[in-house]
Design a protein around this motif. Structure first.
Motif, PDB file in Angstrom:
ATOM      1  N   SER A 122      22.483 -30.477 -24.965  1.00 37.29           N
ATOM      2  CA  SER A 122      21.452 -30.586 -25.983  1.00 37.29           C
ATOM      3  C   SER A 122      21.912 -29.981 -27.301  1.00 37.29           C
ATOM      4  O   SER A 122      22.605 -28.973 -27.334  1.00 37.29           O
ATOM      5  CB  SER A 122      20.193 -29.884 -25.484  1.00 37.29           C
ATOM      6  OG  SER A 122      19.188 -29.895 -26.467  1.00 37.29           O
ATOM      7  N   HIS A 125      18.256 -26.480 -31.269  1.00 40.54           N
ATOM      8  CA  HIS A 125      16.961 -26.727 -31.897  1.00 40.54           C
ATOM      9  C   HIS A 125      16.802 -25.771 -33.073  1.00 40.54           C
ATOM     10  O   HIS A 125      17.670 -24.971 -33.355  1.00 40.54           O
ATOM     11  CB  HIS A 125      15.818 -26.531 -30.894  1.00 40.54           C
ATOM     12  CG  HIS A 125      15.948 -27.380 -29.683  1.00 40.54           C
ATOM     13  ND1 HIS A 125      15.908 -28.753 -29.728  1.00 40.54           N
ATOM     14  CD2 HIS A 125      16.139 -27.061 -28.384  1.00 40.54           C
ATOM     15  CE1 HIS A 125      16.060 -29.222 -28.504  1.00 40.54           C
ATOM     16  NE2 HIS A 125      16.215 -28.225 -27.667  1.00 40.54           N
ATOM     17  N   GLU A 131      13.521 -21.946 -24.900  1.00 37.48           N
ATOM     18  CA  GLU A 131      13.396 -22.814 -23.730  1.00 37.48           C
ATOM     19  C   GLU A 131      13.301 -21.994 -22.449  1.00 37.48           C
ATOM     20  O   GLU A 131      13.888 -20.920 -22.342  1.00 37.48           O
ATOM     21  CB  GLU A 131      14.600 -23.761 -23.610  1.00 37.48           C
ATOM     22  CG  GLU A 131      14.564 -24.865 -24.630  1.00 37.48           C
ATOM     23  CD  GLU A 131      15.452 -26.051 -24.265  1.00 37.48           C
ATOM     24  OE1 GLU A 131      15.735 -26.281 -23.068  1.00 37.48           O
ATOM     25  OE2 GLU A 131      15.865 -26.752 -25.209  1.00 37.48           O
ATOM     26  N   HIS A 165      23.200 -25.947 -25.890  1.00 40.95           N
ATOM     27  CA  HIS A 165      22.812 -25.600 -24.520  1.00 40.95           C
ATOM     28  C   HIS A 165      22.835 -26.859 -23.673  1.00 40.95           C
ATOM     29  O   HIS A 165      22.949 -27.964 -24.204  1.00 40.95           O
ATOM     30  CB  HIS A 165      21.435 -24.927 -24.499  1.00 40.95           C
ATOM     31  CG  HIS A 165      20.359 -25.711 -25.181  1.00 40.95           C
ATOM     32  ND1 HIS A 165      20.260 -25.786 -26.553  1.00 40.95           N
ATOM     33  CD2 HIS A 165      19.354 -26.472 -24.692  1.00 40.95           C
ATOM     34  CE1 HIS A 165      19.228 -26.547 -26.876  1.00 40.95           C
ATOM     35  NE2 HIS A 165      18.665 -26.989 -25.771  1.00 40.95           N
ATOM     36  N   TYR A 167      22.330 -28.700 -19.333  1.00 42.40           N
ATOM     37  CA  TYR A 167      21.865 -28.658 -17.952  1.00 42.40           C
ATOM     38  C   TYR A 167      22.834 -29.511 -17.142  1.00 42.40           C
ATOM     39  O   TYR A 167      23.191 -30.605 -17.561  1.00 42.40           O
ATOM     40  CB  TYR A 167      20.447 -29.254 -17.846  1.00 42.40           C
ATOM     41  CG  TYR A 167      19.590 -29.002 -19.073  1.00 42.40           C
ATOM     42  CD1 TYR A 167      18.850 -27.833 -19.183  1.00 42.40           C
ATOM     43  CD2 TYR A 167      19.570 -29.914 -20.123  1.00 42.40           C
ATOM     44  CE1 TYR A 167      18.099 -27.578 -20.324  1.00 42.40           C
ATOM     45  CE2 TYR A 167      18.813 -29.667 -21.262  1.00 42.40           C
ATOM     46  CZ  TYR A 167      18.079 -28.503 -21.363  1.00 42.40           C
ATOM     47  OH  TYR A 167      17.348 -28.255 -22.489  1.00 42.40           O
TER      48      TYR A 167
HETATM   49 MN    MN Z   1      16.956 -28.396 -25.612  1.00 44.48          MN
END
Ligand code: MN
Length: 184
Positions: A122, A125, A131, A165, A167
């Protein structure tokens, strides 16, 4: 699918008009090409999750505000049921806004599924965005603060999201997690 595509297009046009941004300016602010923005705005193209994140971040808006409008907060309980992914299927990331962004609460909550071997990175932001990832099934790893952190089912992490970041699921079974994004 069609309907979501139209909704994203309308929302993009609205956000642009509210700020008085040209397509050129929007391309600069979001890092998405002018041609692609035009296609999305006309409802001719369904953006990937990554593209939609870039657009949302450029406008300093939540992702879910492009997908649907939150039901107004009230006395009545709000029941939400996970449906098929509303974004491009080729990307495989099953992504569902359990509770879309509502300015009254300042957060959006997604349920996200990661297939074995799948990784999603990502963009950073805006400053002040936090988050939370809560693993509800399987196991996964979260990239935050420069390291990948392994998380088992039932474990959770919170991190400042104004940095790269991600996942990923290195296991053999599907992982399911809740992603709560808080906007200050
Ligand atoms: Mn994110």
């Amino acid at each position: 699918m069609e309907q979501v595509q139209q909704q994203i297009g309308q929302r993009l046009r609205q956000a642009r008009q509210q700020r008085g941004w040209s397509l050129d300016r929007t391309a600069r602010e979001t890092g998405v090409s002018k041609a692609m923005l035009g296609q999305i705005e006309r409802g001719e193209s369904s953006p990937t999750v990554a593209t939609l994140w870039k657009i949302a971040t450029g406008f300093k808006l939540s992702l879910s505000s492009f997908l649907e409008v939150a039901e107004p907060a009230g006395e009545r309980p709000v029941i939400r049921r996970v449906a098929e992914s509303s974004l491009q299927e080729s990307e495989q990331l099953q992504f569902f806004p359990l509770f879309p962004f509502d300015p009254a609460f300042g957060f959006e909550l997604f349920q996200i599924a990661l297939e074995p071997g799948q990784e999603h990175l990502s963009e950073p932001h805006d400053e002040g965005v936090t988050e939370h990832v809560i693993v509800v099934s399987g196991a996964m790893e979260v990239l935050a603060g420069g390291d990948w952190h392994p998380l088992a089912c039932g474990e959770a992490i919170r991190f400042a999201a104004n940095q790269p970041h991600g996942y990923r699921n290195l296991g053999a079974e599907k992982a399911l997690f809740h992603n709560l994004i808080h906007y200050r």
